[in-house]
Design a protein around this motif. Structure first.
Motif, PDB file in Angstrom:
ATOM      1  N   THR A  75       5.491   5.816   2.000  1.00  0.00           N
ATOM      2  CA  THR A  75       5.635   7.230   2.321  1.00  0.00           C
ATOM      3  C   THR A  75       6.619   7.436   3.468  1.00  0.00           C
ATOM      4  O   THR A  75       7.020   8.551   3.750  1.00  0.00           O
ATOM      5  CB  THR A  75       4.272   7.850   2.698  1.00  0.00           C
ATOM      6  OG1 THR A  75       3.637   6.981   3.636  1.00  0.00           O
ATOM      7  CG2 THR A  75       3.389   8.003   1.488  1.00  0.00           C
ATOM      8  N   ASP A  76       7.012   6.352   4.139  1.00  0.00           N
ATOM      9  CA  ASP A  76       8.027   6.462   5.181  1.00  0.00           C
ATOM     10  C   ASP A  76       9.355   6.885   4.536  1.00  0.00           C
ATOM     11  O   ASP A  76       9.787   6.283   3.552  1.00  0.00           O
ATOM     12  CB  ASP A  76       8.194   5.088   5.857  1.00  0.00           C
ATOM     13  CG  ASP A  76       8.993   5.182   7.145  1.00  0.00           C
ATOM     14  OD1 ASP A  76      10.050   5.861   7.120  1.00  0.00           O
ATOM     15  OD2 ASP A  76       8.582   4.600   8.154  1.00  0.00           O
ATOM     16  N   PRO A  77       9.981   7.943   5.089  1.00  0.00           N
ATOM     17  CA  PRO A  77      11.213   8.447   4.457  1.00  0.00           C
ATOM     18  C   PRO A  77      12.289   7.376   4.273  1.00  0.00           C
ATOM     19  O   PRO A  77      13.111   7.480   3.355  1.00  0.00           O
ATOM     20  CB  PRO A  77      11.692   9.524   5.441  1.00  0.00           C
ATOM     21  CG  PRO A  77      10.496   9.910   6.221  1.00  0.00           C
ATOM     22  CD  PRO A  77       9.598   8.722   6.264  1.00  0.00           C
ATOM     23  N   ARG A  78      12.295   6.342   5.126  1.00  0.00           N
ATOM     24  CA  ARG A  78      13.351   5.326   5.014  1.00  0.00           C
ATOM     25  C   ARG A  78      13.279   4.593   3.671  1.00  0.00           C
ATOM     26  O   ARG A  78      14.235   3.943   3.262  1.00  0.00           O
ATOM     27  CB  ARG A  78      13.268   4.339   6.183  1.00  0.00           C
ATOM     28  CG  ARG A  78      12.059   3.441   6.157  1.00  0.00           C
ATOM     29  CD  ARG A  78      11.870   2.760   7.501  1.00  0.00           C
ATOM     30  NE  ARG A  78      13.032   1.992   7.910  1.00  0.00           N
ATOM     31  CZ  ARG A  78      13.197   0.690   7.658  1.00  0.00           C
ATOM     32  NH1 ARG A  78      12.299   0.030   6.962  1.00  0.00           N
ATOM     33  NH2 ARG A  78      14.267   0.055   8.072  1.00  0.00           N
ATOM     34  N   ASN A  79      12.148   4.694   2.995  1.00  0.00           N
ATOM     35  CA  ASN A  79      12.028   4.028   1.703  1.00  0.00           C
ATOM     36  C   ASN A  79      12.381   4.937   0.531  1.00  0.00           C
ATOM     37  O   ASN A  79      12.290   4.516  -0.626  1.00  0.00           O
ATOM     38  CB  ASN A  79      10.613   3.489   1.521  1.00  0.00           C
ATOM     39  CG  ASN A  79      10.336   2.314   2.442  1.00  0.00           C
ATOM     40  OD1 ASN A  79      11.208   1.466   2.629  1.00  0.00           O
ATOM     41  ND2 ASN A  79       9.163   2.274   3.040  1.00  0.00           N
ATOM     42  N   ALA A  80      12.809   6.189   0.839  1.00  0.00           N
ATOM     43  CA  ALA A  80      13.114   7.137  -0.237  1.00  0.00           C
ATOM     44  C   ALA A  80      14.139   6.591  -1.235  1.00  0.00           C
ATOM     45  O   ALA A  80      13.945   6.725  -2.448  1.00  0.00           O
ATOM     46  CB  ALA A  80      13.577   8.465   0.355  1.00  0.00           C
ATOM     47  N   SER A  84       0.892   3.676   1.991  1.00  0.00           N
ATOM     48  CA  SER A  84       1.406   4.040   3.312  1.00  0.00           C
ATOM     49  C   SER A  84       2.729   3.353   3.620  1.00  0.00           C
ATOM     50  O   SER A  84       3.496   3.815   4.462  1.00  0.00           O
ATOM     51  CB  SER A  84       0.375   3.692   4.383  1.00  0.00           C
ATOM     52  OG  SER A  84      -0.022   2.343   4.267  1.00  0.00           O
ATOM     53  N   LYS A  85       3.004   2.249   2.949  1.00  0.00           N
ATOM     54  CA  LYS A  85       4.259   1.546   3.194  1.00  0.00           C
ATOM     55  C   LYS A  85       5.447   2.310   2.601  1.00  0.00           C
ATOM     56  O   LYS A  85       6.581   2.127   3.011  1.00  0.00           O
ATOM     57  CB  LYS A  85       4.158   0.151   2.557  1.00  0.00           C
ATOM     58  CG  LYS A  85       5.096  -0.868   3.147  1.00  0.00           C
ATOM     59  CD  LYS A  85       4.716  -2.267   2.718  1.00  0.00           C
ATOM     60  CE  LYS A  85       4.164  -3.054   3.874  1.00  0.00           C
ATOM     61  NZ  LYS A  85       3.802  -4.417   3.552  1.00  0.00           N
ATOM     62  N   PRO A 103       0.822  -1.211   0.000  1.00  0.00           N
ATOM     63  CA  PRO A 103       0.000   0.000   0.000  1.00  0.00           C
ATOM     64  C   PRO A 103       0.859   1.266   0.000  1.00  0.00           C
ATOM     65  O   PRO A 103       2.043   1.228   0.363  1.00  0.00           O
ATOM     66  CB  PRO A 103      -0.779  -0.112   1.319  1.00  0.00           C
ATOM     67  CG  PRO A 103       0.110  -0.894   2.211  1.00  0.00           C
ATOM     68  CD  PRO A 103       0.847  -1.851   1.326  1.00  0.00           C
TER      69      PRO A 103
END
Lengths: 197, 479
Positions: free
Chosen positions: B101-106, B98-99, B96
């Protein structure tokens, strides 16, 4: 901003407690320093709410109904198993809803021994933070970091095995890289990031 | 000479201006363009390429996806979510928004922007479009999961494009492919002993609905003599059909749809489909989400089989699809709507093979009355299954026919849990769906394809158990 919030909400202040405080702080995020609320204080306040909610769910719902009264189980596949969501899942669902609602802060549950490998530390600050809270569970870890060209205030709080459900589930899970957790161990950390202006 | 030139220039300007005006009308007069075939033709000039199977029916309703002229990618993303977000949430989407949008996934997003549907589902790119409207190269999974073999040694050496093509994993919906689910159903036989039958007790449901007009139409069976239509209609074939319908059995009289009673000026001879939606809003919503009714949902003229990309019967080409195209208006015969209505239009290999297939034969026996309908398989059993659905205005979940026939086909593995596994074991059903030739034959025969995921899950489970038992034993001995 926080003062305004307090004046507006004088009668309900005690009742709403920490949640109103966090709401006020959230509105003040953009000018946190100018209003006298530091990123660290904001992070601590947010963590207080999420940690309290999760502890309540773990103790009053999961541990009571599953381990003490033995009337319903908690399961990773809670929907298929007609069971309660695990406390860690409850926490993650909350964090996903928060991420859908706003972009000022995010939080996640990470570990050096993650069941889901996507929850292993990925940035140098996550790695250092998780090591620090495992070494000293009394002291959260704070650091500024830049990811994807954006600056964040990152706080890492120890995530401690507070109930037997935490230990038995993590030690017994097929995908766990560690099987010797004991009550009171730091199993990982809550990583909270606030976008800095 | 100069005057002649001026006239030519003037004529050229008028023609150009008129042409530009026509283009502008096609582009900006959104509602008129949907209804006018000529403006629709002008709109078609703007199509940058053939539209995917899922969207071609609504390709001239540009604003359905682009929201407004030059709307930009943000609005397009909102449009995607407007139609598809609820379904993704319902299916427990494994990736999804939301998974990510966490900055760690940039850093991961720099390679694949998983926050936008168009990253993998680009429209108007027929040269790139694969099944399910996917335009992303087949190595998508490897970008984030390339180290999978470290935690799953069984995956070492697997090709980067086999994650989804093998039938083991899906990007969005893994409700029937996750490891513990495979383990739980590892021993299930090809054909289960008990067929799960689902149906909702309408009377119980209506009793809970605050706006059900039970004072006007009490939930009591009505007979032919009780039809409240005007005199000529009350004795018609239609009224006779109605008296055998579910409507009559549930106390829904003629006036409920026709708007008035005998002698009333309000009598409407041919109620529109919207009348059905007055009570059957859930079914209508499903219809408008699928390929049968998506045009109606956007205010476009109804879909006709002659416009379809799948093979259809020529004789049914101009048949307009709506509620009454499959359900006859008065008899509302669900048995006919479950097979006859489908095969009245569909003429692809799979459809044509239905009657001679085991499913088709079971349906023929049920229609003859030799077996209960609930134990037989029609077209609708699989493509419009009865599933638990939430009535949006209430927190009320009940079993209803899913009228969005695309819901279990995007991809077809979505059919496993709500459809196949009511009668078949998971392993058999997975293999059957993975065998394209068997699907064409409408499942006459046995699967020639085998999806290995269950065996891998079982072997891994056994290996971990052995390993843990060994470790416990060693620990015991050392003490």
């Amino acid at each position: 901003m926080i003062n305004n919030q307090r004046e507006y909400d004088m009668t309900g202040r005690a009742r709403k407690g920490a949640i109103a405080l966090v709401a006020g702080m959230l509105m003040a995020t953009g000018a946190a320093a100018a209003e006298g609320v530091s990123y660290k204080e904001l992070a601590d306040a947010l963590h207080t709410v999420m940690d309290s909610d999760r502890t309540i769910y773990t103790r009053m719902v999961v541990n009571r109904l599953q381990n003490e009264e033995k009337v319903i189980k908690a399961s990773e596949h809670w929907k298929d198993d007609k069971a309660l969501p695990l406390p860690a899942q409850m926490f993650r669902f909350g964090s996903e809803m928060v991420a859908e609602k706003q972009k000022m802060f995010t939080y996640s549950l990470l570990s050096e021994w993650p069941v889901n490998k996507q929850n292993a530390p990925r940035t140098p600050v996550e790695t250092a933070g998780l090591k620090a809270v495992v070494a000293n569970s009394k002291q959260p870890f704070y650091k500024e970091e830049t990811i994807g060209g954006k600056k964040y205030f990152t706080a890492v709080y120890p995530d401690i095995a507070i109930s037997p459900a935490c230990v038995s589930c993590h030690n017994g899970h097929k995908d766990t890289p560690r099987t010797d957790f004991k009550l009171g161990d730091v199993m990982g950390g809550v990583v909270l990031r606030i976008a800095m202006k | 000479m100069a005057s002649s030139n001026q006239q030519l220039w003037l004529a050229w300007s008028l023609v150009s201006g008129g042409f530009l005006a026509l283009l502008g009308m096609g582009l900006f007069m959104t509602s008129q363009a949907a209804e006018s075939p000529r403006l629709a033709q002008v709109r078609a000039w703007f199509l940058p390429g053939e539209t995917s199977h899922g969207h071609f029916q609504i390709e001239l309703a540009c604003e359905a996806c682009h929201v407004k002229p030059f709307g930009g990618s943000e609005l397009r993303q909102q449009a995607c979510e407007g139609c598809h977000a609820a379904e993704l949430t319902e299916s427990g989407d494994k990736h999804p928004l939301s998974k990510f949008t966490d900055p760690r996934n940039a850093p991961l997003l720099e390679r694949i922007d998983a926050t936008r549907c168009e990253t993998c589902h680009e429209e108007h790119r027929p040269e790139l479009t694969l099944t399910m409207g996917v335009t992303q190269p087949a190595d998508l999974c490897a970008h984030c999961h390339s180290s999978i073999a470290e935690e799953r040694p069984s995956h070492a050496g697997m090709k980067f494009d086999t994650c989804s093509s093998s039938g083991c994993h899906r990007y969005h919906d893994n409700q029937a492919t996750y490891e513990d689910f495979l383990l739980r159903h590892a021993e299930a036989p090809a054909l289960l002993a008990r067929v799960e039958s689902r149906a909702t007790n309408f009377a119980e449901l209506a009793a809970m609905l605050p706006d059900y007009p039970s004072s006007r139409f009490p939930l009591q069976p009505l007979t032919f003599d009780q039809a409240d239509a005007p005199a000529p209609a009350a004795s018609s074939v239609q009224a006779r059909d109605w008296s055998h319908s579910g409507h009559a059995r549930q106390g829904v009289n003629c006036s409920a749809c026709h708007g008035g009673t005998e002698g009333s000026a309000q009598w409407i001879a041919r109620p529109a489909d919207e009348t059905c939606a007055g009570c059957h809003s859930l079914q209508r919503r499903g219809l408008e989400q699928g390929l049968h009714g998506m045009r109606l949902g956007l205010g476009l003229p109804a879909m006709r089989p002659e416009l379809a990309r799948l093979p259809m019967r020529k004789a049914a080409g101009n048949h307009e699809l709506g509620c009454t195209s499959c359900h006859t208006a008065h008899l509302v015969d669900r048995v006919a709507a479950s097979r006859d209505a489908c095969l009245g239009c569909h003429a692809d290999e799979h459809s044509l093979a239905f009657d001679s297939s085991p499913h088709g034969k079971s349906w023929a026996r049920a229609v003859q009355g030799s077996t209960p309908v609930s134990e037989a398989v029609s077209c609708a059993t699989c493509h419009m299954p009865v599933v638990a659905q939430r009535l949006s205005e209430f927190d009320l979940v009940a079993d209803h026919v899913q009228h969005n026939q695309s819901a279990t086909l995007r991809p077809s593995e979505k059919m496993l849990r709500p459809v196949c596994m009511r009668c078949h074991g998971l392993g058999y059903a997975t293999d059957a769906l993975a065998d394209a030739e068997l699907v064409k034959r409408n499942f006459s025969g046995q699967p020639a394809v085998h999806v290995d995921s269950t065996r891998m899950a079982v072997e891994r489970d056994e290996a971990i158990r052995r390993q843990r038992q060994q470790a416990a034993l060693e620990q015991e001995q050392s003490q």
